[in-house]
Design an enzyme around this catalytic site. Structure first.
Site, PDB file in Angstrom:
ATOM      1  N   GLU A 163       0.936  -1.080  -0.121  1.00  0.00           N
ATOM      2  CA  GLU A 163       0.150  -0.001   0.101  1.00  0.00           C
ATOM      3  C   GLU A 163       0.753   1.200   0.003  1.00  0.00           C
ATOM      4  O   GLU A 163       1.863   1.239   0.677  1.00  0.00           O
ATOM      5  CB  GLU A 163      -0.852   0.128   1.038  1.00  0.00           C
ATOM      6  N   ARG A 196       5.761 -12.718   9.673  1.00  0.00           N
ATOM      7  CA  ARG A 196       6.402 -11.670   9.405  1.00  0.00           C
ATOM      8  C   ARG A 196       7.784 -11.600   9.919  1.00  0.00           C
ATOM      9  O   ARG A 196       8.099 -12.249  10.962  1.00  0.00           O
ATOM     10  CB  ARG A 196       5.759 -10.541  10.221  1.00  0.00           C
ATOM     11  N   LYS A 203       4.832   0.473   9.535  1.00  0.00           N
ATOM     12  CA  LYS A 203       4.805   1.736   8.749  1.00  0.00           C
ATOM     13  C   LYS A 203       4.190   2.707   9.777  1.00  0.00           C
ATOM     14  O   LYS A 203       4.704   3.964   9.495  1.00  0.00           O
ATOM     15  CB  LYS A 203       3.904   1.495   7.574  1.00  0.00           C
TER      16      LYS A 203
HETATM   17  P1  ATP Z   1       2.921  -2.451   8.057  1.00  0.00           P
HETATM   18  O1  ATP Z   1       2.348  -3.253   9.017  1.00  0.00           O
HETATM   19  O2  ATP Z   1       4.093  -1.957   8.246  1.00  0.00           O
HETATM   20  O3  ATP Z   1       1.907  -1.101   7.866  1.00  0.00           O
HETATM   21  P2  ATP Z   1       1.949  -3.948   5.848  1.00  0.00           P
HETATM   22  O4  ATP Z   1       1.749  -5.205   5.842  1.00  0.00           O
HETATM   23  O5  ATP Z   1       0.474  -3.128   6.131  1.00  0.00           O
HETATM   24  O6  ATP Z   1       3.008  -3.323   6.699  1.00  0.00           O
HETATM   25  P3  ATP Z   1       1.875  -3.584   2.963  1.00  0.00           P
HETATM   26  O7  ATP Z   1       2.134  -2.429   2.352  1.00  0.00           O
HETATM   27  O8  ATP Z   1       0.236  -3.811   2.953  1.00  0.00           O
HETATM   28  O9  ATP Z   1       2.266  -3.269   4.498  1.00  0.00           O
HETATM   29  O10 ATP Z   1       2.767  -4.712   2.713  1.00  0.00           O
HETATM   30  C1  ATP Z   1       3.306  -5.387   1.089  1.00  0.00           C
HETATM   31  C2  ATP Z   1       3.545  -6.596   1.476  1.00  0.00           C
HETATM   32  O11 ATP Z   1       4.937  -6.767   2.208  1.00  0.00           O
HETATM   33  C3  ATP Z   1       2.507  -7.508   2.139  1.00  0.00           C
HETATM   34  O12 ATP Z   1       2.441  -8.838   1.250  1.00  0.00           O
HETATM   35  C4  ATP Z   1       2.756  -7.723   3.346  1.00  0.00           C
HETATM   36  O13 ATP Z   1       2.330  -8.993   4.070  1.00  0.00           O
HETATM   37  C5  ATP Z   1       4.195  -7.645   3.204  1.00  0.00           C
HETATM   38  N1  ATP Z   1       4.887  -7.316   4.664  1.00  0.00           N
HETATM   39  C6  ATP Z   1       4.674  -6.366   5.393  1.00  0.00           C
HETATM   40  N2  ATP Z   1       5.458  -6.121   6.571  1.00  0.00           N
HETATM   41  C7  ATP Z   1       6.271  -7.317   6.268  1.00  0.00           C
HETATM   42  C8  ATP Z   1       6.849  -8.159   7.512  1.00  0.00           C
HETATM   43  N3  ATP Z   1       7.345  -7.532   8.521  1.00  0.00           N
HETATM   44  N4  ATP Z   1       7.726  -8.988   7.048  1.00  0.00           N
HETATM   45  C9  ATP Z   1       7.288  -9.773   5.898  1.00  0.00           C
HETATM   46  N5  ATP Z   1       6.426  -9.410   5.127  1.00  0.00           N
HETATM   47  C10 ATP Z   1       5.969  -8.052   5.266  1.00  0.00           C
HETATM   48 MG    MG Z   2      -1.094  -4.012   4.692  1.00  0.00          MG
END
Ligand code: ATP
Ligand code: MG
Length: 557
Positions: A35, A261, A271
């Site tokens: 996102e 994760r 984020k």
């Molecule tokens: P955050 O919780 O930091 O906002 P998010 O999952 O909301 O992260 P996205 O932009 O939706 O952020 O993530 C894009 C991709 O990266 C998704 O497929 C998500 O599962 C993966 N991702 C995000 N954080 C991690 C992590 N800590 N370890 C592995 N993969 C991750």
């Molecule tokens: Mg997300």
């Protein structure tokens, strides 16, 4: 480019191998779906290396798709930074960038299809009522009073939602699944909401936006994704992912697989919290070298290959684990050990006057940039009457085993002569401000006659060295899990000493180095010229990427 080392087997890799072997798929298509609501962090790097890495290893494709369904939080700046980060890590997505918003018309069409089939309805419950009707983990939910609206009424209301007749939040479109499902995600989840917000790509065209779960599976299917990889918190959403695809007319049904994760000690991988650090100015920006963002790691001097190796080494599984920072630093250090030139710099300078050296005269000796890589070339290391050494390499009261300089003692200057400390000059407060040493002219490239000099120290010629701003970083938080304790705010654990800026001296051969050039400063660590503030030939700014040895596993005294 492909992964530099043998891939580490893991369950997703096994699934793909089986799917290719059985002929279920001829080739694989994965995607990385961020996102654009912030900069990517090291957790995303894991996901990038996984998705793009699998596509490379199995000669498939990997898409970059922005999940842009949440207009208030998203921006063009974030979208651009994400593309830059993916490329910097060494990956290239297949074809053009995809956006969930490319599918807004299609998504709307599928929602109409669900309504027509009696599988979605417009609901007028307020958010509070909705929560009350939803039930809990132990109690089933109750049907919304709007659940039995007719198809005609739902079609009419949904189209009027789209046309902007209703206020934000006054209605949602919900999937009609099962309010008694043990899985709360299946209790008639909202799939569209009304939100008047300017969207970075569709502007003000839409006042309704599809929800993440509904959008994600359809976007995957429209792109022909074979393996949709996400983190474990989406495990409970998988039934909804499958339900949506099973209930619309779409030729493709990707399979979702979840992995744990990445969490890293002494930092945070959220984020939202990283955004707080930026907006509260606790750090200089998203790419502050102390940040666990890809942009931050880049600016600090971490290498893409080092980060990729880290992702390979930590593997992919379903078990929760918090990785030690030393694993990441170790990978980065290992990569730079063999890939960057070595020069000398002094970060805590102490002046040494070589009393038997004629002022204005310069001698020099050629030295290679890397002991095992003659192809890195060499430079002249000049010496003059005044030199800088590391203040920590001199002691009047040395601990046992000390091999560096002491009053009356000798030490070798790396690539140069043996010197002897004849006199210690102090200021009125008793601080050592200068040493007077004599140089043994018979010791260039050979051992002194009749005695052993064990210590070798780094140094630079005062006349030739370049003044440099050197930024030394320490961990951003004082505890291993700053967001691990739900009762305490992570701000409490911000390390006030995570940055120290010193004025040092560097060999003049780095004079014209471009921004983002990496060096080993001998005996000190790996450093990288700053992306933004370093100016070749004019201003020299270095960030310490990692020290030479692991300082994380053992507590610093
Ligand atoms: P955050 O919780 O930091 O906002 P998010 O999952 O909301 O992260 P996205 O932009 O939706 O952020 O993530 C894009 C991709 O990266 C998704 O497929 C998500 O599962 C993966 N991702 C995000 N954080 C991690 C992590 N800590 N370890 C592995 N993969 C991750
Ligand atoms: Mg997300």
């Amino acid at each position: 480019m492909s992964s530099e080392r043998e891939p580490v087997p893991h369950f997703i890799r096994n699934i793909i191998e089986d799917d290719l072997k059985s002929g279920k798929h001829q080739s694989i298509v994965t995607r990385f779906p961020p996102e654009p609501n912030g900069y990517l962090h090291v957790g995303h790097a894991k996901s990038i290396c996984l998705n793009f890495g699998l596509a490379l290893d199995f000669k498939g494709r990997c898409n970059l798709r922005f999940d842009d369904t949440n207009p208030e939080k998203e921006s063009e700046e974030y979208a651009l930074s994400i593309q830059e980060d993916v490329r910097w890590l060494g990956f290239q997505w297949d074809g053009g960038v995809h956006w969930a918003s490319d599918y807004f018309d299609a998504l709307y069409g599928y929602a109409v299809e669900l309504i027509r089939a009696g599988k979605a309805y417009v609901c007028d419950l307020t958010p509070d009522e909705m929560r009350a009707y939803r039930g809990t983990l132990t109690e089933p939910g109750r049907n919304s009073p709007y659940r039995e609206r007719s198809v005609e009424e739902n079609l009419d209301l949904f189209s009027r939602m789209k046309d902007g007749e209703f206020s934000d939040g006054s209605k949602v479109l919900r999937a009609k699944i099962d309010m008694a499902s043990p899985n709360i995600n299946m209790r008639d989840p909202a799939i569209y909401r009304i939100r008047r917000a300017h969207h970075i790509r569709t502007g003000d065209q839409w006042v309704i936006y599809p929800m993440y779960d509904y959008t994600h599976c359809i976007s995957d299917a429209l792109e022909g994704i074979t393996h949709s990889l996400c983190t474990l918190e989406f495990e409970d959403h998988r039934p909804l992912y499958d339900w949506v695809l099973d209930n619309i007319t779409i030729p493709c049904h990707p399979r979702q697989y979840e992995f744990s994760r990445l969490e890293l000690q002494y930092t945070i991988t959220s984020k939202r919290k990283l955004n707080q650090l930026v907006t509260e100015k606790r750090v200089s920006g998203w790419d502050d070298p102390r940040m666990p963002t890809i942009a931050g790691m880049r600016r600090r001097g971490y290498t893409p290959a080092g980060i990729r190796e880290f992702a390979r080494r930590i593997g992919v599984s379903k078990s929760d684990n918090v990785i030690d920072m030393s694993v990441l630093e170790g990978c980065v250090r290992e990569d730079m050990e063999t890939s960057v030139p070595r020069v000398m710099a002094v970060v805590k300078p102490l002046k040494v006057v070589l009393s038997n050296f004629v002022a204005g005269e310069t001698l020099s000796r050629e030295a290679g940039f890397h002991p095992n890589h003659p192809e890195f070339g060499s430079r002249e290391v000049p010496i003059s009457r005044e030199i800088w050494i590391e203040a920590d390499d001199f002691s009047e009261t040395p601990p046992p085993g000390w091999q560096r300089l002491v009053p009356g003692g000798e030490v070798r200057l790396r690539y140069s002569y043996v010197i002897k400390c004849d006199e210690v000059v102090k200021d009125v407060a008793g601080n050592v401000v200068e040493l007077r040493c004599s140089l043994d002219t018979e010791t260039l490239g050979k051992n002194p006659q009749g005695r052993k000099v064990k210590g070798v120290i780094h140094w630079v010629s005062a006349e030739h060295a370049l003044p440099a701003e050197i930024r030394l970083y320490d961990r951003l938080f004082t505890v291993a899990r700053p967001d691990g304790d739900k009762t305490r705010d992570f701000h409490e654990f911000i390390n006030p000493e995570s940055l120290s800026v010193v004025q040092g001296w560097v060999e003049s051969c780095v004079q014209d180095s471009a921004p983002e050039t990496r060096y080993q400063f001998e005996r000190l660590g790996y450093f990288c010229t700053d992306r933004h503030e370093h100016m070749p030939g004019r201003k020299w700014v270095f960030n310490r990427a990692v020290s030479l040895k692991d300082t994380w596993t053992k507590e610093t005294p």
